[in-house]
Motif scaffolding. Sequence first.
Motif, PDB file in Angstrom:
ATOM      1  N   VAL A  94       0.835  -1.176   0.000  1.00 24.43           N
ATOM      2  CA  VAL A  94       0.000   0.000   0.000  1.00 24.43           C
ATOM      3  C   VAL A  94       0.874   1.231   0.000  1.00 24.43           C
ATOM      4  O   VAL A  94       1.928   1.241   0.625  1.00 24.43           O
ATOM      5  N   ARG A  95       0.461   2.243  -0.710  1.00 24.24           N
ATOM      6  CA  ARG A  95       1.373   3.364  -0.798  1.00 24.24           C
ATOM      7  C   ARG A  95       1.099   4.452   0.217  1.00 24.24           C
ATOM      8  O   ARG A  95       1.978   5.206   0.557  1.00 24.24           O
ATOM      9  N   CYS A  96      -0.095   4.566   0.712  1.00 22.01           N
ATOM     10  CA  CYS A  96      -0.286   5.642   1.663  1.00 22.01           C
ATOM     11  C   CYS A  96      -0.398   5.123   3.074  1.00 22.01           C
ATOM     12  O   CYS A  96      -1.228   4.296   3.343  1.00 22.01           O
ATOM     13  N   PHE A  97       0.472   5.559   3.910  1.00 26.22           N
ATOM     14  CA  PHE A  97       0.238   5.351   5.319  1.00 26.22           C
ATOM     15  C   PHE A  97       0.645   6.631   6.001  1.00 26.22           C
ATOM     16  O   PHE A  97       1.328   7.468   5.423  1.00 26.22           O
ATOM     17  N   ALA A  98       0.194   6.794   7.181  1.00 26.03           N
ATOM     18  CA  ALA A  98       0.544   7.967   7.949  1.00 26.03           C
ATOM     19  C   ALA A  98       0.236   9.244   7.191  1.00 26.03           C
ATOM     20  O   ALA A  98       1.050   9.754   6.448  1.00 26.03           O
ATOM     21  N   VAL A  99      -0.929   9.713   7.359  1.00 33.23           N
ATOM     22  CA  VAL A  99      -1.281  10.969   6.718  1.00 33.23           C
ATOM     23  C   VAL A  99      -1.581  11.961   7.814  1.00 33.23           C
ATOM     24  O   VAL A  99      -2.317  11.673   8.736  1.00 33.23           O
ATOM     25  N   LYS A 100      -0.960  13.108   7.709  1.00 36.74           N
ATOM     26  CA  LYS A 100      -1.157  14.078   8.772  1.00 36.74           C
ATOM     27  C   LYS A 100      -2.435  14.829   8.562  1.00 36.74           C
ATOM     28  O   LYS A 100      -2.780  15.197   7.459  1.00 36.74           O
ATOM     29  N   ASN A 154      -3.070  19.188   3.511  1.00 35.92           N
ATOM     30  CA  ASN A 154      -3.400  18.274   2.434  1.00 35.92           C
ATOM     31  C   ASN A 154      -2.148  17.677   1.806  1.00 35.92           C
ATOM     32  O   ASN A 154      -2.208  16.872   0.921  1.00 35.92           O
ATOM     33  N   ARG A 155      -1.012  18.091   2.289  1.00 37.12           N
ATOM     34  CA  ARG A 155       0.212  17.447   1.820  1.00 37.12           C
ATOM     35  C   ARG A 155       0.574  16.330   2.781  1.00 37.12           C
ATOM     36  O   ARG A 155       0.290  16.408   3.972  1.00 37.12           O
ATOM     37  N   ARG A 156       1.208  15.322   2.289  1.00 39.18           N
ATOM     38  CA  ARG A 156       1.580  14.211   3.150  1.00 39.18           C
ATOM     39  C   ARG A 156       3.088  14.120   3.229  1.00 39.18           C
ATOM     40  O   ARG A 156       3.777  14.550   2.316  1.00 39.18           O
ATOM     41  N   PRO A 157       3.590  13.538   4.314  1.00 41.28           N
ATOM     42  CA  PRO A 157       5.046  13.411   4.421  1.00 41.28           C
ATOM     43  C   PRO A 157       5.599  12.616   3.259  1.00 41.28           C
ATOM     44  O   PRO A 157       5.014  11.617   2.857  1.00 41.28           O
ATOM     45  N   ILE A 158       6.691  13.071   2.713  1.00 36.65           N
ATOM     46  CA  ILE A 158       7.200  12.436   1.501  1.00 36.65           C
ATOM     47  C   ILE A 158       7.668  11.024   1.786  1.00 36.65           C
ATOM     48  O   ILE A 158       7.606  10.150   0.933  1.00 36.65           O
ATOM     49  N   GLY A 159       8.109  10.794   3.009  1.00 39.28           N
ATOM     50  CA  GLY A 159       8.584   9.454   3.350  1.00 39.28           C
ATOM     51  C   GLY A 159       7.490   8.426   3.185  1.00 39.28           C
ATOM     52  O   GLY A 159       7.751   7.261   2.921  1.00 39.28           O
ATOM     53  N   ALA A 160       6.255   8.872   3.320  1.00 36.80           N
ATOM     54  CA  ALA A 160       5.151   7.944   3.211  1.00 36.80           C
ATOM     55  C   ALA A 160       5.015   7.418   1.800  1.00 36.80           C
ATOM     56  O   ALA A 160       4.380   6.411   1.557  1.00 36.80           O
ATOM     57  N   TYR A 161       5.621   8.134   0.884  1.00 37.64           N
ATOM     58  CA  TYR A 161       5.460   7.744  -0.496  1.00 37.64           C
ATOM     59  C   TYR A 161       6.254   6.489  -0.818  1.00 37.64           C
ATOM     60  O   TYR A 161       5.846   5.653  -1.589  1.00 37.64           O
ATOM     61  N   SER A 176       9.247  18.378   0.711  1.00 40.73           N
ATOM     62  CA  SER A 176       9.324  17.390   1.783  1.00 40.73           C
ATOM     63  C   SER A 176       8.001  16.681   2.008  1.00 40.73           C
ATOM     64  O   SER A 176       7.826  15.953   2.963  1.00 40.73           O
ATOM     65  N   THR A 177       7.056  16.918   1.126  1.00 38.93           N
ATOM     66  CA  THR A 177       5.742  16.291   1.282  1.00 38.93           C
ATOM     67  C   THR A 177       5.272  15.795  -0.079  1.00 38.93           C
ATOM     68  O   THR A 177       5.865  16.138  -1.093  1.00 38.93           O
ATOM     69  N   PHE A 178       4.235  15.006  -0.074  1.00 40.99           N
ATOM     70  CA  PHE A 178       3.664  14.625  -1.360  1.00 40.99           C
ATOM     71  C   PHE A 178       2.156  14.676  -1.304  1.00 40.99           C
ATOM     72  O   PHE A 178       1.557  14.545  -0.247  1.00 40.99           O
ATOM     73  N   LYS A 179       1.573  14.923  -2.471  1.00 42.01           N
ATOM     74  CA  LYS A 179       0.132  14.858  -2.607  1.00 42.01           C
ATOM     75  C   LYS A 179      -0.152  13.702  -3.552  1.00 42.01           C
ATOM     76  O   LYS A 179       0.612  13.498  -4.494  1.00 42.01           O
ATOM     77  N   HIS A 220      -2.507   6.369  11.976  1.00 40.94           N
ATOM     78  CA  HIS A 220      -1.342   6.187  11.105  1.00 40.94           C
ATOM     79  C   HIS A 220      -1.206   4.737  10.660  1.00 40.94           C
ATOM     80  O   HIS A 220      -0.124   4.168  10.642  1.00 40.94           O
ATOM     81  N   SER A 233      -1.846   1.869   7.673  1.00 43.55           N
ATOM     82  CA  SER A 233      -2.023   1.819   6.214  1.00 43.55           C
ATOM     83  C   SER A 233      -3.367   1.178   5.876  1.00 43.55           C
ATOM     84  O   SER A 233      -3.921   0.434   6.677  1.00 43.55           O
ATOM     85  N   SER A 239       8.013  18.158   8.715  1.00 41.92           N
ATOM     86  CA  SER A 239       6.946  17.977   7.727  1.00 41.92           C
ATOM     87  C   SER A 239       7.203  16.749   6.860  1.00 41.92           C
ATOM     88  O   SER A 239       6.289  16.185   6.286  1.00 41.92           O
ATOM     89  N   ALA A 240       8.471  16.327   6.770  1.00 37.30           N
ATOM     90  CA  ALA A 240       8.778  15.178   5.919  1.00 37.30           C
ATOM     91  C   ALA A 240       8.601  13.854   6.650  1.00 37.30           C
ATOM     92  O   ALA A 240       8.438  12.820   6.018  1.00 37.30           O
ATOM     93  N   PRO A 271       7.233  10.681   8.129  1.00 40.81           N
ATOM     94  CA  PRO A 271       5.948   9.996   8.039  1.00 40.81           C
ATOM     95  C   PRO A 271       5.481   9.416   9.360  1.00 40.81           C
ATOM     96  O   PRO A 271       4.385   8.877   9.454  1.00 40.81           O
ATOM     97  N   THR A 324      14.235   9.621   5.903  1.00 36.41           N
ATOM     98  CA  THR A 324      13.704  10.729   5.105  1.00 36.41           C
ATOM     99  C   THR A 324      14.190  12.082   5.637  1.00 36.41           C
ATOM    100  O   THR A 324      14.570  12.957   4.868  1.00 36.41           O
TER     101      THR A 324
END
Lengths: 293, 245, 266, 663
Positions: free
Chosen positions: B20-26, B30-37, C254-257, D511, D513, D600-601, D603, D636
């Motif tokens: 799954v690609r999305c976990f941990a969404v703040k 509306n932006r998510r941490p890039i590490g989650a990607y 540092s974030t993604f949409k 948090h 998945s 912010s980065a 996760p 990250t």
Amino acid sequence: MRVGYYPGCSLTGTSREFDESVRSVARALEIDLAEVPEWNCCGSSPAHMIDTTMSIALPANVLLKAKRAGLAEVLTPCAACYSRLLMGKHEIETKPATRAQVERVLGCPPGSLDELPKVLNVIEFLAQIPETIAAKVTSKFEHTVACYYGCLLVRPPKVTRFDRTEDPVEMDKLVALVGGKTIDWSFKTECCGASFSISRTSVVGRLSSKIMQDATRRHAEAIVVSCPMCHSNLDLRRREINRRMEKPTLIPVLFITQVIGLALGLSEKRLGLKRHFVPVKLPAKTLPAQVVS
Amino acid sequence: MGQPDTVTQMHDTAPDAPRVRCFAVKKGTNRRPIGAYFSQSEGRTLTPEKYMSCHHESPSARHSLAARLKEVGEVDVADCYQCGKCTAGCPAAEEMDVAPSQILRLLQTESPKHEKRALESMSIWLCIGCETCVTRCPQEVDLPRAMDILRQESLARNVANRAADDIVAFHKAFLHSIERSGRVFEFGMIGDYKLRTGHLFQDLGAAPSMFLKGKMSLLPHGGGSKREVGRMFARARAAKKESQP
Amino acid sequence: MEALQTKAKELLAAGTVQVAIGYGKGTGNARRPLFVTKPERAADLIVDAACTQNLATYLTKHEVRVMGRMAVVAVPSTLRSILQLAAEKQIREEQVLALAVIDGQVRELATFEAIEEAVATIPDAMSEADRNMIDKLSAMSVPERRAFWADELVRCVKCYACRASCPMCYCERCTTDVNRPQWIPVASHAVGNLEYHVMRAMHLAGRCVECGTCGKACPVGIPVHLLTIYAEDSVRRQFGQRGGASAKLDYAMSTFKPDDKEEFIR
Amino acid sequence: MARVGVFVCHCGENIAGTVDVAAVAKAALDMPGVVHAVDYKYMCSDPGQTLLKDAIKEKKLDGVVVAACSPRMHEPTFRRAAEEAGINPFLCEMANLREHCSWVHDKGAATTEKAIDLVRLQVEKVKRDRPLQPIRVPITKKALVLGGGIAGIQAALDIANSGNPVLLVEKSPSIGGHMSQLSETFPTLDCSQCILTPRMVEVARHPLITLYTYSELEKLDGFIGNFKATIRRKARKIDEKLCNGCGVCQQKCPVKKIPDEFNEGLSFRPAIYVPFPQAVPNKPVIDVKNCTYYKTGKCKACEKLCPTKAIRFDQEDIVEVHDVGAVVLATGFKTMPVGNFSEYGYGKLKDVIDGMKFERLASASGPTGGAIRRPSDGKEPQHVVFIACAGSRDRLKGVPYCSKVCCMYTAKHAMLYRHKVHGGQATVFYMDIRSAGKNYDEFVRRAIEEDGVKYVRGRVSRVYEEDGQLVVKGADTLLGAEPVEIRADMVVLATAVQAQNDAEELAQKLHVSYDPYKFFAEAHPKLRPVETNTAGVFLAGACQAPRDIPETVAQASGAAVKVAGLFSQPTLTREPIIAVVDRQPPPVFSSCVGCFLCKSACPYQAIEEEVIKNRNGDVLKVVAKVNPGLCQGCGTCVSTCRTKAIDLEGFSNEQVFAELMCI
């Protein structure tokens, strides 16, 4: 208000009354119909059935002409033409290889088929101007009718993106707008047999009789359509239909624009009501008064 | 709905790859941490197309009708799981010799014997093109599109069912009318159809009233840029010839 | 200009701010930063077309900060700097006040909200020359572009004037100062120079306020500002966000949409 | 100078078949710092490990590289061996010669060359390794169970029975969930409520279980062993301590016509109500949206008539924060609304119902007392059509997956109908019968063979109404796809099982998945089915995927064991591969400038702000700080940090740089 207009072949022949009623209603609503210059046939089902290339090239040519005439929207009353134009546009927009092929067939420079005009069916178009219509109603259309949409206005939903696929309501809303009542019935989008009118009349008889059956059982005084093929199958093929019915029926089949035209007080002649095979006889007390045109 | 956006290639020994690609969404942004990607595993994310391209096609499959449908019409007969919903809703199914779902089944086997049965069937000519099947198909198999291709293939191979001669004649007469006049000229078209089929007296009763009601004219319609349309047909034919030497 | 002088004088006299950072007369027609702490010296402040340096660089300097609340004469990029610095928690609202010079008018912007509003209405004004250069570079093939920059960067002497002049280069320890590992070689040579400038551009992507001060600061005339401006522009095109638009952190890099274009990943 | 030992594994033929392992060992000996290098057939075997341990002792190694398979397989094995030999386990590194080399390349010199490079990288890394100590975190030994269906009930009971306190939170006024609505259960046809209610009572009475019904989780902060759960206890508008559940208020409430949720809208309830007679707790709740008093300011009939004076119109929601060490997610599922099916009437046809409605019709506690009556006119239907896969395996209009339970409950429904309506006809339209389970297929066969249910293989294209009957148009694909048209009195759709509407929101709060269909994702589809990617959060039941009751209960017990296992430890031990922010003596304190782009980065929300003050309390600096309990070591933040103030233990910038530079 000005909108592009593509009548298509049926509206110049077997369904002249549809053309007449669209034009009359448009005039009454002060809408300028700009006919696509030098338009050609959309290819209808035969091209779709046996010549895929032409089934896209022919509508593309129509839309290209409309675009060159500066039309952003094209009103296409015939449901079959509407479907072909939309499908052709969809294929061109989604498949680059098809687009290139069609450009070669049309002999037009690449890029000509970008941003083709929007295609509108007559219900879609009229639904945009409810206030204008309501303001001009002179004699309410006080009848109970069955709105029959047929196949091609709503299917396939991914391309048409029009109304609710299995139980559309936009035409019902228009009828209600001019004072009419509509029945809730089960055959709004069941197929009438369409292009088999000539080559497989029996199929048309079987399918259309089911439609008539349900409409009459629910006491519709008339059937309202927006497709020349549906109209001719339910009107012209009535003998074939009645042969299969428990009780033969003589309820008329009207185009939606004729219904609106009547409510706007337009004459039977201008709406082409005399051209029907099944005579348009609605219960007298509610028939609108004759207006001299 | 449909397939997930990405599939993760999984190694036998790296089974922990999260699919799954999305976990941990703040919340609150509306932006998510890039590490989650990025997945934490050794797996790599692939787009479905790339993933599909990893599969090998059997050499025989390339020339089958199923392969042609996929190539020309983007119709994948393998998507069909034979639920029969298309047949159940088909207005013409009662007249058909092979049910619509069975046409797809015939193509799924990729055997010449079955393909022939599909191409020679009456069903492909009795399809009205009402689009009911694809509107309801749970697997979104574009059966009307498949029918188009089968009809044209049937004509090209000259195996069309003889009982469909009149239907073919109608379509041909119709197209012929367009080619000559740019638009459909009903009187001429019907005459053409009758000559092609020999159904000289069909609907004869209707004709006079058609004229009376002004629904049919004896002369072709004006306009319609008939020369231009004629050229379009010619170019399409030439292109077709070129592609099939 | 008089309006600015009056404003600065009032603010200093009332004790609203303890220092006004503005432009003063420099050598010839040049302008240099001027730090006014006494009301009577406010008359030395100058505003004219030659005042282009981004004075936001001084807002993070310890020596300036200890003076007290700062008023800064702000060109549009200065305003963006203030917002970006605020987003990155480098400056608090009560520490700064902007005297924005917009279309010859002086506006006192005392809150970040006011600055955000002002920034939203100011169009991005890249100079004609810069725009032309970026278009020209974008049109080049990759090898051509590499050759262009190799040719330019060979002159770099690693004096770090670009870094020193940049309002966003406020780090106490720059990556270039790290030696375990030695990310950027100390000596000035082709590869090391390229590494340094690429790193600078990456660090400013999504944060650069496009003031161009770094390019003006370069003693050997390398248009280094084009690198950061281009990186900023790329981020804007990819993610629809620009540096210094908001005092709240929403950093594209540092974030993604889920609907990010992801064209850069290919 | 480092003293590194290199151990090259053959992995039988897996590596040695492709890579010249002897050459790798020989080449390793030439690498700076390497004092010992050997190859061996199976390094993970006992003799292999002994080889490693002996070499560490004899050669006084201070770093070990095992060139073998993926570290995911055997890194713990070799680290343990290194520790036993007396060196810090984190001074042992692995080069992956199998997955990264021998399995993906052909035999040849270049392959061996790559293997040597892979070893060289690890040698460079191990030379820069620091001894690391495992991180210990305290544990709050109390579990939070979200959801009071059978999954949550079972998990709560099992955790509580292991001696640990549980907070069970259910959002509706009573526990019981979907199972309490079911009539009978397959494949035994035992009464659902009869087997469930004893468990519900047990929950209510258990001394270690705190039950919060009509409550929801607002927020979950913290990390494994140390969560802080914020819970909103919605106002029932009654004093639960005073209320004795006499039911007078329900009888006297003038509002009567609210569709009853428990009966799936087939009956009505008042504005003050207990969801069903066996509800736990048996205390009513006022439906504020429909209560006359809240709408008009008048009425208060219940307050006047309540014998214990328990009505509290002014009661407010209470928000509480609880410390918990683990969370079990057991929030269940919903079924796809009937209105989603355009071809089956968009929910307009009253006699087209879903399986849950049928459960209520068939249930003795239901609105008809267990008699099958169709909703439109209350008549006993003479022909009922059951449509399986309504929305399931339908990527166009529904969900592409199989909902798993529908085949079974449809067989059950058809069977119950045949038992209750003698002479009635039941037809099931199905695509495949999926009845894998103990006694499941026998059950379906019984429906067909003993109870005469007609099964037609084919999907229904359309249902429409004609003359007060429903016309069902299908096809029999086993008869050459012959069209079938049935006139039925009632149609029951086996609607797809879906994730709860708020599943995505909840997953984000925790948090956790989730998959594209919003079902919560397990940490591993086979080997870690009850864990999530967030440590300390476990899964039970249909919130993870469609499940039947036995599976749900089994999984709930599994999750409970995981929680109990966690709570059995005095403290929590974690691998110290985490990010660390640079700290220095004053006046610098840290090279961190406090821009918090890393925050912010991240996760995992692992980055916090640390305020450095002088002794007067003046703020000198605000810098980043990594919470070791939350950090997962993904790195990250390290790549985001411009000043290189953050580094990853065990994978430091210096190490990675050295690895790259040696190629």
